[in-house]
Enzyme design. Structure first.
Site, PDB file in Angstrom:
ATOM      1  N   PRO A   1       0.824  -1.211   0.000  1.00  0.00           N
ATOM      2  CG  PRO A   1      -0.077  -1.093   2.143  1.00  0.00           C
ATOM      3  CD  PRO A   1       0.665  -2.003   1.225  1.00  0.00           C
TER       4      PRO A   1
ATOM      5  CD  GLU B   1       0.393  -5.410  11.304  1.00  0.00           C
ATOM      6  OE1 GLU B   1       0.449  -4.247  10.875  1.00  0.00           O
ATOM      7  OE2 GLU B   1      -0.686  -6.007  11.506  1.00  0.00           O
TER       8      GLU B   1
ATOM      9  NE  ARG C   1      -9.143  -6.400 -19.874  1.00  0.00           N
ATOM     10  CZ  ARG C   1     -10.250  -6.947 -20.357  1.00  0.00           C
ATOM     11  NH1 ARG C   1     -10.612  -8.146 -19.986  1.00  0.00           N
ATOM     12  NH2 ARG C   1     -11.004  -6.283 -21.224  1.00  0.00           N
TER      13      ARG C   1
ATOM     14  CG  ASP D   1     -10.897  -2.825 -21.846  1.00  0.00           C
ATOM     15  OD1 ASP D   1     -12.091  -3.075 -22.087  1.00  0.00           O
ATOM     16  OD2 ASP D   1     -10.054  -3.686 -21.539  1.00  0.00           O
TER      17      ASP D   1
HETATM   18  C1  LIG Z   1      -2.070  -6.170   6.069  1.00  0.00           C
HETATM   19  S1  LIG Z   1      -1.032  -5.658   4.761  1.00  0.00           S
HETATM   20  C2  LIG Z   1       0.249  -4.784   5.607  1.00  0.00           C
HETATM   21  C3  LIG Z   1       0.019  -3.303   5.591  1.00  0.00           C
HETATM   22  C4  LIG Z   1       1.121  -2.511   6.275  1.00  0.00           C
HETATM   23  N1  LIG Z   1       1.093  -2.733   7.707  1.00  0.00           N
HETATM   24  C5  LIG Z   1       0.905  -1.038   5.987  1.00  0.00           C
HETATM   25  O1  LIG Z   1       0.011  -0.440   6.625  1.00  0.00           O
HETATM   26  O2  LIG Z   1       1.579  -0.483   5.082  1.00  0.00           O
HETATM   27  C6  LIG Z   1      -0.241  -7.161   4.246  1.00  0.00           C
HETATM   28  C7  LIG Z   1       0.221  -7.169   2.817  1.00  0.00           C
HETATM   29  O3  LIG Z   1      -0.868  -6.926   1.954  1.00  0.00           O
HETATM   30  C8  LIG Z   1      -0.405  -6.329   0.751  1.00  0.00           C
HETATM   31  N2  LIG Z   1      -1.207  -5.113   0.515  1.00  0.00           N
HETATM   32  C9  LIG Z   1      -2.071  -4.550   1.369  1.00  0.00           C
HETATM   33  N3  LIG Z   1      -2.657  -3.476   0.846  1.00  0.00           N
HETATM   34  C10 LIG Z   1      -2.161  -3.344  -0.408  1.00  0.00           C
HETATM   35  C11 LIG Z   1      -2.375  -2.390  -1.453  1.00  0.00           C
HETATM   36  N4  LIG Z   1      -3.197  -1.362  -1.325  1.00  0.00           N
HETATM   37  N5  LIG Z   1      -1.675  -2.563  -2.612  1.00  0.00           N
HETATM   38  C12 LIG Z   1      -0.827  -3.614  -2.764  1.00  0.00           C
HETATM   39  N6  LIG Z   1      -0.589  -4.522  -1.788  1.00  0.00           N
HETATM   40  C13 LIG Z   1      -1.237  -4.395  -0.628  1.00  0.00           C
HETATM   41  C14 LIG Z   1       1.080  -6.068   0.930  1.00  0.00           C
HETATM   42  O4  LIG Z   1       1.823  -7.066   0.254  1.00  0.00           O
HETATM   43  C15 LIG Z   1       1.264  -6.148   2.425  1.00  0.00           C
HETATM   44  O5  LIG Z   1       2.560  -6.555   2.795  1.00  0.00           O
END
Ligand SMILES: C[S@@+](CC[C@H](N)C(=O)[O-])C[C@H]1O[C@@H](n2cnc3c(N)ncnc32)[C@H](O)[C@@H]1O
Length: 234
Positions: free
Chosen positions: A87, A114, A152, A167
């Site tokens: 994220p 996490e 795609r 698209d």
């Molecule tokens: C619960 S999340 C961890 C979030 C982290 N504690 C933070 O707040 O930045 C677990 C995993 O989900 C994936 N993930 C969660 N949200 C994402 C997003 N918006 N885009 C891409 N990957 C995501 C990532 O690989 C991350 O390591």
């Protein structure tokens, strides 16, 4: 395209590899995927891949060594960038998708818990990509979103060659509206122009629809489109 996937839940990817357009692309050999499970690179008897965070706090963190092992194995088999789904990464865009598509090989690193030990990002990850400003429980769904969008773009992956071209975002505008049978449903008809058989007029109407929808829903896209209406993704 050849995909590498680093994940402790590789089974999740059957949603991508077994169904619909993407499933067909895998069956036809237009793309392939290799899985690398960090558990296979864990040194301890329990095959642990996570541990408590230094400094305390809730949750667990994916450990460096199993991830490093999986990444090195992936780099051997899939000679492209390693993308960590996060994220905190750069937001996915159609331009980024086209760049990745050019690479032909890409490995997706899926975090859980996490997140992952930051030193993996520093030493072994080429880039971080986010699918939006929200948090999901693991990188697998995010990786599948990107893989689906990349598939795609592969010539021949879609039944109708032009459908990706039409698209949303491919030329910078949203897609036109679509209708199918029955011609009248719940008192609503179909725009008359679509019933005329005049392909030139229909095409002009669709372009106008596309423009008007973009203006109404995503006006910020039009600024870029006006700068360069003929170029893809602008
Ligand atoms: C619960 S999340 C961890 C979030 C982290 N504690 C933070 O707040 O930045 C677990 C995993 O989900 C994936 N993930 C969660 N949200 C994402 C997003 N918006 N885009 C891409 N990957 C995501 C990532 O690989 C991350 O390591």
């Amino acid at each position: 395209m050849n995909f590498g996937v680093i994940s402790i839940f590789p089974q999740m990817f059957s949603a991508l590899t077994n169904f619909g357009v993407t499933g067909r692309a895998f069956q036809q050999g237009l793309c392939s995927v290799e899985y690398f499970n960090p558990r296979d690179y864990s040194e301890d008897v329990h095959k642990s891949v996570d541990d408590r965070p230094y400094g305390g706090g809730p949750g667990m963190v994916m450990m460096y060594e199993p991830l490093k092992g999986a990444i090195l194995a992936a780099r051997d088999m899939v000679p492209g960038p390693v993308v960590y789904l996060s994220p905190q990464g750069k937001s996915l865009s159609v331009e980024r998708l086209r760049d990745l598509h050019q690479q032909r090989n890409v490995t997706f690193l899926c975090g859980r818990y996490e997140g992952i030990d930051e030193r993996i990002v520093r030493k072994h990850v080429d880039e971080e990509i986010s699918i939006g400003d929200y948090v999901i429980s693991g990188g697998e769904l995010a990786a599948m979103v990107i893989m689906d969008a990349l598939i795609r773009l592969i010539p021949g992956a879609l039944g109708h060659e032009l459908s990706a071209e039409e698209d949303s975002f491919s030329h910078g505008l949203l897609d036109t509206s679509h209708y199918t049978r029955p011609q009248t449903v719940d008192g609503m008809g179909v725009p008359g122009i679509l019933l005329t058989g005049n392909h030139q007029e229909i095409s002009r109407w669709r372009q106008l629809q596309s423009y008007e929808r973009t203006l109404a829903r995503r006006p910020e896209l039009l600024a870029k489109y006006h700068d360069n209406p003929d170029s893809e993704g602008n």
